[in-house]
Design a protein around this motif. Structure first.
Motif, PDB file in Angstrom:
ATOM      1  N   THR A 167      66.373 171.267  90.058  1.00  0.00           N
ATOM      2  CA  THR A 167      64.915 171.132  90.131  1.00  0.00           C
ATOM      3  C   THR A 167      64.307 172.495  90.382  1.00  0.00           C
ATOM      4  OG1 THR A 167      65.190 168.943  91.149  1.00  0.00           O
ATOM      5  CG2 THR A 167      62.995 169.950  91.271  1.00  0.00           C
ATOM      6  N   ASP A 225      59.540 164.936 100.345  1.00  0.00           N
ATOM      7  CA  ASP A 225      58.161 164.751  99.888  1.00  0.00           C
ATOM      8  C   ASP A 225      57.567 166.096  99.475  1.00  0.00           C
ATOM      9  OD1 ASP A 225      58.206 162.003 100.298  1.00  0.00           O
ATOM     10  OD2 ASP A 225      57.405 162.154 102.335  1.00  0.00           O
ATOM     11  N   LYS A 228      59.242 167.265  96.182  1.00  0.00           N
ATOM     12  CA  LYS A 228      58.683 166.591  95.019  1.00  0.00           C
ATOM     13  C   LYS A 228      57.302 167.127  94.673  1.00  0.00           C
ATOM     14  CE  LYS A 228      61.208 162.277  95.873  1.00  0.00           C
ATOM     15  NZ  LYS A 228      61.106 160.869  96.330  1.00  0.00           N
TER      16      LYS A 228
END
Length: 375
Positions: free
Chosen positions: A14, A367, A370
Motif C-alpha cells: 500500500t 484507520d 486507510k
C-alpha cells in the motif's frame, strides 16, 4: 520451515502519502509529503509483519521510488516467496539477490516485514532476532531545512527546550555555496557550542567547491561533514577527509559491504551513514557494520525519513548493534504531521527509545493508514 503456521499466505503493498509538519528541503528537491510503501506479510498462523519501502525525497537519491518498489514487490518478490516460511529470512534474501539486482530499498521493506512477522510468531521483539538489545535508546540528531537563520535558531531552541534533540544537521547544496556557508556558520556561531552542528550536502558539490568551502565550514564550528561530493568520487572524499579536522561521513557512497571496504581502504571517511533502507534491510546492514568495525570506522544510524515502522526497525537494529556508535538521526516520525501508530514512539531526553512490544513493538492505526492510502 517446520511449522506450517509460518508459511507466507499473502503479501500486500500500500502506498501512503504522509504530510509533513513543514517542507523538508534536500539538495535537489523539497518534500511536503513523504510517500511510503507499506508491505504487510501475513502467515498461515494469522500473524502479520510490516515493513516500509521509503526513500529520502524521491528517486533523485538512489533511483528507487514507492512506485518502482511496489512493482518489484508485487510482480517479482511476492510470486517467489509465497508459501515459504517467515523463518527462512536468510534463504529468502539470498534468493532475492538472484531475482532482482540492487533495489535495496524495496528489499529492505521485505526484510523488515519478515523480521516483524517471525518475531511476533516467536513472541519476542525484533532485537532478539538480531542478538538482543544492549541499550534501550539512542541519541537522535534533528535535521533542519534551508530556512532563514532566525527561523532555524528558533526551531533549534524549541527542540532543546523540549529536550527532544541536542544535536542538529543542516542541509546544504541547494543554495549558492558562499551564501549557504555563511548561513551555516552564522547558526553554528550563534549556538556557541551549546549543541552539535553537522552539515549534509547530499553529494551535490564538485571537488573544487568542496575544497573551497568545507574548510570554512569546519573553521566555523561544523563538527561533521556529510557527503559533500558525488557518491562515486570516493578518492575526492578521501582528499577532503585528509584536509579537514572534523569528521567526514559517507552516505551516498556506501550502500554495500564492498562500498564500506573501499571507503576504509582509501581513508575516505571517519563515519558511515548506516541506513537500514539503502543497505537492503537488517541482515545486510549487519554486514556493512561488520566491515566498518573491522576497519575502525564509526557508524551513524541514518534515516531515509522513514515512518514509524522503518524507524522502529532501525531502533531495534541500533539498540542491538554496538557498531552504531556515532548516534542516529532517526527522527522521521517527528517530521510527520499525522500519527500512524496507536501508541507513538517515545522521543524524550534527546533519544528515541526501544519499543517493548512484540515484533517491531509498534501497532499501526489502520484507520489512519486507510485515510492516507493512495487510490
Amino acid at each position: 520451515m517446520s511449522d506450517p503456521d509460518l508459511a507466507i499466505v499473502s503479501i500486500e503493498t500500500t502506498i501512503l502519502d504522509v504530510p509533513l509538519i513543514r517542507p523538508h528541503k534536500f539538495a535537489t528537491t523539497t518534500s511536503e509529503v513523504q510517500p511510503i510503501l507499506l508491505v504487510a506479510i501475513t502467515t498461515a498462523g494469522g500473524v502479520t509483519g510490516h515493513g516500509e519501502g521509503v526513500v529520502p525525497g524521491g528517486p533523485w537519491w538512489g533511483g528507487e521510488s514507492v512506485e518502482t518498489m511496489k512493482a518489484i514487490v508485487d510482480n517479482y518478490v511476492t510470486p517467489y516467496i509465497l508459501g515459504r516460511g517467515v523463518d527462512e529470512i536468510t534463504g529468502i534474501l539470498v534468493d532475492l539477490e538472484r531475482i532482482v539486482a540492487n533495489a535495496r530499498f524495496a528489499k529492505a521493506a521485505v526484510d523488515v516485514a519478515l523480521h516483524d512477522a517471525y518475531a511476533r510468531h516467536l513472541g519476542v521483539g525484533v532485537h532478539i532476532l538480531l542478538g538482543g538489545a544492549f541499550r534501550t535508546g539512542v541519541d537522535v540528531r534533528w535535521a533542519l531545512g534551508a530556512a532563514p537563520v532566525e527561523e532555524v535558531l528558533d526551531e533549534i531552541e524549541e527542540k532543546i527546550e523540549a529536550r527532544l534533540n541536542f544535536a542538529f544537521k543542516l542541509k546544504m547544496g541547494a543554495l549558492d555555496p558562499a551564501v549557504d556557508t555563511e548561513r551555516v556558520v552564522s547558526i553554528a556561531e550563534a549556538l556557541d557550542g551549546r549543541a552539535g552542528v553537522s552539515i549534509d550536502v547530499n553529494a551535490r558539490w564538485d571537488r573544487f567547491t568542496a575544497l573551497r568551502y568545507v574548510p570554512e565550514l569546519v573553521d566555523g564550528g561544523v563538527e561533521l561533514v556529510e557527503q559533500p561530493t558525488p557518491a562515486e568520487q570516493i578518492e575526492v572524499l578521501a582528499e577532503i577527509n585528509r584536509l579537514v579536522g572534523a569528521s567526514v561521513m559517507a552516505d551516498e557512497s556506501v550502500q554495500t559491504p564492498h562500498d564500506a571496504f573501499r571507503i576504509a581502504t582509501l581513508g575516505a571517511a571517519d563515519v558511515l551513514a548506516l541506513k537500514t533502507t539503502k543497505c537492503g534491510g537488517l541482515q545486510r546492514s549487519k554486514q556493512v557494520v561488520a566491515v566498518a568495525k573491522a576497519a575502525g570506522l564509526r557508524c551513524h544510524g541514518a534515516t531515509s525519513i522513514e515512518g514509524p515502522i522503518g524507524t522502529a526497525a532501525s531502533v531495534h537494529f541500533a539498540c542491538s548493534e554496538p557498531g552504531i556508535d556515532y548516534g542516529t538521526e532517526l527522527f522521521g516520525p517527528q517530521l510527520f504531521a499525522v500519527e500512524l501508530l496507536q501508541t507513538p514512539l517515545d522521543y524524550s531526553e534527546g533519544q528515541v527509545h526501544l519499543p517493548t512490544g512484540l515484533g517491531l513493538g509498534v501497532e499501526l492505526d489502520m484507520d489512519v493508514v486507510k485515510h492516507l492510502a493512495r487510490n
